[in-house]
Enzyme design. Sequence first.
Site, PDB file in Angstrom:
ATOM      1  N   TYR A   1     -11.524  -0.850   0.160  1.00 52.28           N
ATOM      2  CA  TYR A   1     -11.566  -0.146   1.563  1.00 52.28           C
ATOM      3  C   TYR A   1     -10.159   0.527   1.969  1.00 52.28           C
ATOM      4  O   TYR A   1      -9.860   0.914   2.920  1.00 52.28           O
ATOM      5  CB  TYR A   1     -11.817  -1.616   2.314  1.00 52.28           C
ATOM      6  CG  TYR A   1     -10.543  -2.269   3.077  1.00 52.28           C
ATOM      7  CD1 TYR A   1      -9.916  -2.004   4.299  1.00 52.28           C
ATOM      8  CD2 TYR A   1      -9.946  -3.116   2.064  1.00 52.28           C
ATOM      9  CE1 TYR A   1      -9.028  -2.821   4.718  1.00 52.28           C
ATOM     10  CE2 TYR A   1      -8.993  -3.976   2.554  1.00 52.28           C
ATOM     11  CZ  TYR A   1      -8.483  -3.758   3.965  1.00 52.28           C
ATOM     12  OH  TYR A   1      -7.302  -4.300   4.338  1.00 52.28           O
ATOM     13  N   ARG A   2      -9.255   0.115   0.939  1.00 49.07           N
ATOM     14  CA  ARG A   2      -7.722   0.549   1.407  1.00 49.07           C
ATOM     15  C   ARG A   2      -6.850   0.505   0.176  1.00 49.07           C
ATOM     16  O   ARG A   2      -7.226  -0.258  -0.780  1.00 49.07           O
ATOM     17  CB  ARG A   2      -6.969  -0.301   2.262  1.00 49.07           C
ATOM     18  CG  ARG A   2      -5.787   0.014   3.048  1.00 49.07           C
ATOM     19  CD  ARG A   2      -5.522  -1.248   3.925  1.00 49.07           C
ATOM     20  NE  ARG A   2      -4.351  -1.083   4.669  1.00 49.07           N
ATOM     21  CZ  ARG A   2      -3.474  -2.158   5.259  1.00 49.07           C
ATOM     22  NH1 ARG A   2      -4.407  -3.122   5.755  1.00 49.07           N
ATOM     23  NH2 ARG A   2      -2.499  -2.007   5.990  1.00 49.07           N
TER      24      ARG A   2
ATOM     25  N   ASP B   1      -1.631 -11.648   8.008  1.00 41.54           N
ATOM     26  CA  ASP B   1      -0.950 -12.600   7.602  1.00 41.54           C
ATOM     27  C   ASP B   1       0.543 -12.584   8.062  1.00 41.54           C
ATOM     28  O   ASP B   1       1.064 -13.534   8.126  1.00 41.54           O
ATOM     29  CB  ASP B   1      -1.048 -12.518   5.987  1.00 41.54           C
ATOM     30  CG  ASP B   1      -2.549 -12.917   5.500  1.00 41.54           C
ATOM     31  OD1 ASP B   1      -3.155 -13.932   5.825  1.00 41.54           O
ATOM     32  OD2 ASP B   1      -3.117 -11.958   4.766  1.00 41.54           O
TER      33      ASP B   1
ATOM     34  N   HIS C   1       4.794  -6.084  -4.819  1.00 39.92           N
ATOM     35  CA  HIS C   1       3.160  -6.433  -5.132  1.00 39.92           C
ATOM     36  C   HIS C   1       2.438  -4.976  -4.646  1.00 39.92           C
ATOM     37  O   HIS C   1       2.972  -4.247  -4.010  1.00 39.92           O
ATOM     38  CB  HIS C   1       2.916  -7.651  -4.070  1.00 39.92           C
ATOM     39  CG  HIS C   1       2.944  -7.161  -2.597  1.00 39.92           C
ATOM     40  ND1 HIS C   1       3.989  -7.084  -1.957  1.00 39.92           N
ATOM     41  CD2 HIS C   1       1.804  -6.927  -1.681  1.00 39.92           C
ATOM     42  CE1 HIS C   1       3.840  -6.818  -0.768  1.00 39.92           C
ATOM     43  NE2 HIS C   1       2.603  -6.892  -0.586  1.00 39.92           N
TER      44      HIS C   1
ATOM     45  N   TYR D   1       0.876  -1.100   0.001  1.00 33.07           N
ATOM     46  CA  TYR D   1      -0.075  -0.072  -0.043  1.00 33.07           C
ATOM     47  C   TYR D   1       0.923   1.331  -0.037  1.00 33.07           C
ATOM     48  O   TYR D   1       0.389   2.302   0.014  1.00 33.07           O
ATOM     49  CB  TYR D   1      -1.118   0.073   1.157  1.00 33.07           C
ATOM     50  CG  TYR D   1      -1.928  -1.127   1.125  1.00 33.07           C
ATOM     51  CD1 TYR D   1      -2.949  -1.113   0.159  1.00 33.07           C
ATOM     52  CD2 TYR D   1      -1.973  -1.930   2.117  1.00 33.07           C
ATOM     53  CE1 TYR D   1      -3.866  -2.034   0.123  1.00 33.07           C
ATOM     54  CE2 TYR D   1      -2.878  -3.189   2.183  1.00 33.07           C
ATOM     55  CZ  TYR D   1      -3.917  -3.286   1.268  1.00 33.07           C
ATOM     56  OH  TYR D   1      -4.892  -4.153   1.109  1.00 33.07           O
TER      57      TYR D   1
END
Length: 557
Positions: free
Chosen positions: A500-501, A168, A419, A106
């Site tokens: 949501y993010r 995770d 990623h 993110y």
Amino acid sequence: MSTGSRPLALPPNVSHDAFSRFISASEGIVGRENIHIVTSKEELADGSYYEPPKTHDPHHVVEQDYFVASAVLNPRSVAEVQGLVQLANEYRIPLWPTSIGRNSGYGGAAPRLRGSIVIDLGKHMNRVLEVNVDAAYAVVEPGVTFAGLHEYLVKKGLSEKLWIDVPDIGGGSVMGNTLERGVGYTPYGDHWMMHCGMEVILPSGELLRTGMGALPQNPRTSVHPSHEEAGNKCWQLFPYGFGPYNDGLFSQSNLGIVTKIGMWLMPNPGGFQAYQISLPRDEDLHQAVDIIRPLRLQMIIQNVPTLRHILLDAAMLGSKTDYTSDTEKPLNEAELDAIAKKLNLGRWNFYGALYGPEPIRNVMWSQIKQAFSSVKGVHFFFPEDVKGNHLLQTRAKTLQGIPTFDELRWVDWLPNGAHLFFSPISKISGDDAMLQYKVTKKRCVEAGLDFMGAFAVGMREMHHIVCIAFNRGDPESKRKAHWLIKTLIADCAEHGWGEYRTHLALMDQIAETYNWNHNALMRFNETVKNALDPNGILAPGKNGVWPASYDRRLYKL
């Protein structure tokens, strides 16, 4: 490094002289040893998850120095953070606070506005301030990680009494993940729901405590109680206090810097059993989701379970070259079936857990197993049924709140593994899940990238986490990933699905999809931002909210 060094990227509308004077004044607050000025692109090392850079995004989908800090400051206390905020107001310097910088997928610790100064809260402010066993809560500073909190409980002999909930990967900040509304997988998996009470530095530098924490200190404690002393005894017990509930203003926002947060912990449930349900066909996703919905709503499925695509699990056990010699194309259906057969996994794999004494677990399991038995060819596993380095062994730890780092493996699906996460919300409905899966997979194939993803099932919705793996050393691979996520945002908005993010590069685009009633939500957010932060110093542009001091048209992506 000299406080007069010229940074690689100055903040917008800030002269080098003003920047140097700000840095020089900051030295008197945090000390020279806690200031690092970013002077050249050559020093931008992407590092690793264990040693993440604080200067930029290590998983850069755009140019490496696009989201780059001018400097990184490491305050040692709440008072020092307050001093930096007050100084930033004086010099009109934009700040980007971060807990520890592992916001992986993110944007990491990187600032949305190029040249902002990163305030690294976690380097020094990393204490577990309190653990209350009877009331089952902890109070932590920004730098406390999930692994660190678990280690603290083990060291204090409390891990048999209290469990934490973990995402995770266990190395992230408890506070940072909670403020970004991240999820875990026990019954306490909604981290924001499980927070209670915060201490926040407002853009003015003033200190605020939310909920019951707004009650005054016990006057018998001290005439001038310090910020480190406990506040009202119910601060971490009742989140709402009196009057408007303000906590939400400080989640995913740029309205304050959170310095303490209370987190509810899970009392040992008295028993635990992880399980895996393997579904053999791609289309079984539809039936499985419709099976899950009533079980989750009735809390027969007690925790936040996951439905994981075969490639996400396969990438945990090897890179793409372990499964195919043609790494330039997405794997086809026959290849996916072959991988599932080789690994003794389904095309979709459901991971959940049972909590409580054995009689309760047995009743819950009988209901779950009976419901899933209607899927043709389904297989059920407990950890003791599988041997070796099996995914269920890792998920079993996560499902009982034991932090692991195993999920880092799938990022290396491609060379120079990086990623992005694309994270739309879905109904717990077979029709919706299949449609969202088909829409996202189709675009992955068009981009020439493999679909990897999972559905994390909440109480009434699912977080669909699409894992976009790319080669950060290959400009074409980065271009594909960026095109893919931008296209998916538009596609999903057309279907009424919102994320949501998101990553820094997509914040403006996603914010613009939440545009009901002529952008009423954004107009409200901007009104609050400009009222609390008239100088626009805290995290300009975070999640699409720009202060009036920055023209949105010039800075939005």
